[in-house]
Design an enzyme around this catalytic site. Sequence first.
Site, PDB file in Angstrom:
ATOM      1  N   GLU A  36       0.883  -1.164   0.000  1.00 44.08           N
ATOM      2  CA  GLU A  36       0.000   0.000   0.000  1.00 44.08           C
ATOM      3  C   GLU A  36       0.923   1.217   0.000  1.00 44.08           C
ATOM      4  O   GLU A  36       1.825   1.278   0.824  1.00 44.08           O
ATOM      5  CB  GLU A  36      -0.844  -0.032   1.277  1.00 44.08           C
ATOM      6  CG  GLU A  36      -2.143   0.700   1.157  1.00 44.08           C
ATOM      7  CD  GLU A  36      -2.977   0.575   2.428  1.00 44.08           C
ATOM      8  OE1 GLU A  36      -3.635   1.562   2.772  1.00 44.08           O
ATOM      9  OE2 GLU A  36      -2.950  -0.504   3.072  1.00 44.08           O
ATOM     10  N   ARG A  85       5.235 -13.205   9.606  1.00 43.63           N
ATOM     11  CA  ARG A  85       5.905 -11.921   9.403  1.00 43.63           C
ATOM     12  C   ARG A  85       7.310 -11.970   9.975  1.00 43.63           C
ATOM     13  O   ARG A  85       7.584 -12.728  10.893  1.00 43.63           O
ATOM     14  CB  ARG A  85       5.179 -10.815  10.190  1.00 43.63           C
ATOM     15  CG  ARG A  85       3.872 -10.382   9.652  1.00 43.63           C
ATOM     16  CD  ARG A  85       3.249  -9.410  10.640  1.00 43.63           C
ATOM     17  NE  ARG A  85       3.559  -8.032  10.303  1.00 43.63           N
ATOM     18  CZ  ARG A  85       2.899  -7.350   9.375  1.00 43.63           C
ATOM     19  NH1 ARG A  85       1.921  -7.888   8.707  1.00 43.63           N
ATOM     20  NH2 ARG A  85       3.222  -6.101   9.112  1.00 43.63           N
ATOM     21  N   LYS A 109       4.116   0.859  10.303  1.00 46.58           N
ATOM     22  CA  LYS A 109       4.215   2.119   9.556  1.00 46.58           C
ATOM     23  C   LYS A 109       3.775   3.306  10.398  1.00 46.58           C
ATOM     24  O   LYS A 109       4.354   4.380  10.329  1.00 46.58           O
ATOM     25  CB  LYS A 109       3.329   2.050   8.311  1.00 46.58           C
ATOM     26  CG  LYS A 109       4.002   1.395   7.126  1.00 46.58           C
ATOM     27  CD  LYS A 109       3.068   1.445   5.930  1.00 46.58           C
ATOM     28  CE  LYS A 109       3.403   0.311   4.969  1.00 46.58           C
ATOM     29  NZ  LYS A 109       2.289   0.019   4.072  1.00 46.58           N
TER      30      LYS A 109
END
Length: 575
Positions: free
Chosen positions: A36, A279, A289
Amino acid sequence: MSIETPLANHFIRQLIREDRARGLHNGRVATRFPPEPNGYLHLGHAKSICLNFGMAAENDGVCHLRFDDTNPVKEDLEYIEAIQADVRWLGFDWDRLLHASDYFEVFYLCAEKLIRKGLAYVCDLSADEVREYRGTLTSPGRDSPFRDRSITENLGLFRRMRAGEYADGTRTLRAKIDMASPNINLRDPALYRIRKVPHQNTGDAWCIYPMYDYAHCISDAVEGITHSLCTLEFEDHRPLYDWCLDHLDLVNDASLTAPLRAKGLHMSVSRPQQTEFARGNLDYTVMSKRKLIALVQDAIVDGWDDPRMPTLIGARRRGFPPAAIRNFWERLGYSKQVATIEYSVLEGCVREVLDAQAPRRMGVIDPLRLVITNLPAGHDETLTFANHPKDESFGTREVAFAPVLWIEREDFMEVPVKGFHRLQPGGEVRLRGVGIVRCESLVKDDAGKVVEVRCTLDPDTRAGLPGADRKVKGTIHWVSARHAVAAQVRLYGRLFNVPDPDEDEGGKTYRDHLNPDSKRIVQAWLEASLAQAAPEERFQFERLGYFVADRLDHGDGRVVFNRTVTLRDSYGKQK
Ligand code: ATP
Ligand code: MG
């Protein structure tokens, strides 16, 4: 010396090999990395990048870089460009650069198809009501009162949603699956919501936007992705991924992808399979983020590319070689086991690559003057040094030597502690490549601080002479004061002083764990040739660590180096 790592046989590598062997997708492999564009990529993203691009490359496949830009937010060109630069820097290139927003018309046609199949309905419940109807992990949900609308009514309402007739939040399009499913993702999840916000790519064309799960599986299918590799948090979403694709049957329904062909976007449609892996997490840092953005916005760091940041652009500025990051993730492998990896393991990979690749130089970061009193003041000599102790192909270089030198302050102790084998009053030490010097006297300033060490050089121990082999316990590095170039050297430590800054203990947040000594700027003296180093050129400064010429500030007469990593893992002992 090979610096790439042998391939481990992890479950995704194995799965793809098996799929190819049994002719799935005719043996074709297509993957994608779908960021994104709302921030910079970090070391965790690199795990996914290495996997997706790596699997494609080793299977003669393709990998797409897809900007997952279905959210109407202000497009940040800075992020779009940075993401591409970072992927390339890591050593990968995409076969196609795509935007999920290019598929808006496809998403829409797919929604109408679901409605026509009686598998989606327009729901008028408010967000709060939807939540209330959804139930909990332990109790089933309840059917929405709008669940049994007719297909005709649903189609009409959905078209009017698209036409902008309803206000934000008043209606959603929902999949009609099972409000009693033990998997909450299947309790009639929203597929579309109304948001009267212009989109960076499509402008005012749309006021309804697809939800992530719905858009992602369709994007994968229209791009012909075969293996949709994602992180574990999507495991519970996989039944929805499959539900959408099974009912849409994009492979056999060309009408759904007609808008793409009309736009000249030709791709072979597939029925992709989602596979999840854990992850990547690292200790001593944060990687969300939201937190990284806060560190930048609140000026806790000097920007996204601050060498202390876990961003790829930060690692780059710090001097990490991309091969080290690739080796790191390849070695750790891919599994479903969630683990936090020690940052020092990554640093070990950095040292390994730099040991093989970085030419050696001398530099002094905390200078103390050393004067050799038994050489003429005007003595000027050039010594030849190997650029790499283990690799002759690095060649040699000339290093200027004169009677006034800089040595490292910590290589001298006026009152030596037990076991200190370097320079001390009356003691001897070898000056690397020169010979053995004896400390005869000291010069102190008014405060009593030693500012100069006066030594004699034993002429019989000069390099090449028979006495050169005479043993002394310590060898230290040096630079000629007359010839050395002044440099700004930035010494970085970890940004946080606890392994898990995210741990929420006693109301503390990651901000309470910032390491106040994570950046130290010193004035150093370096071999003169380092002034000509190219930005991003990496060196080992002997005995000190690996350093990189700063990619932005070095050059045009300024000499600026960042310490990438020390020679040994001394974390905990050093600041
Ligand atoms: P963050 O949680 O840091 O904001 P994100 O997952 O929201 O990251 P995206 O831009 O959506 O950021 O990520 C792009 C891809 O990178 C996704 O497929 C995501 O699963 C993957 N990814 C993100 N963080 C990690 C990580 N720590 N380890 C492995 N893959 C990751
Ligand atoms: Mg995400």
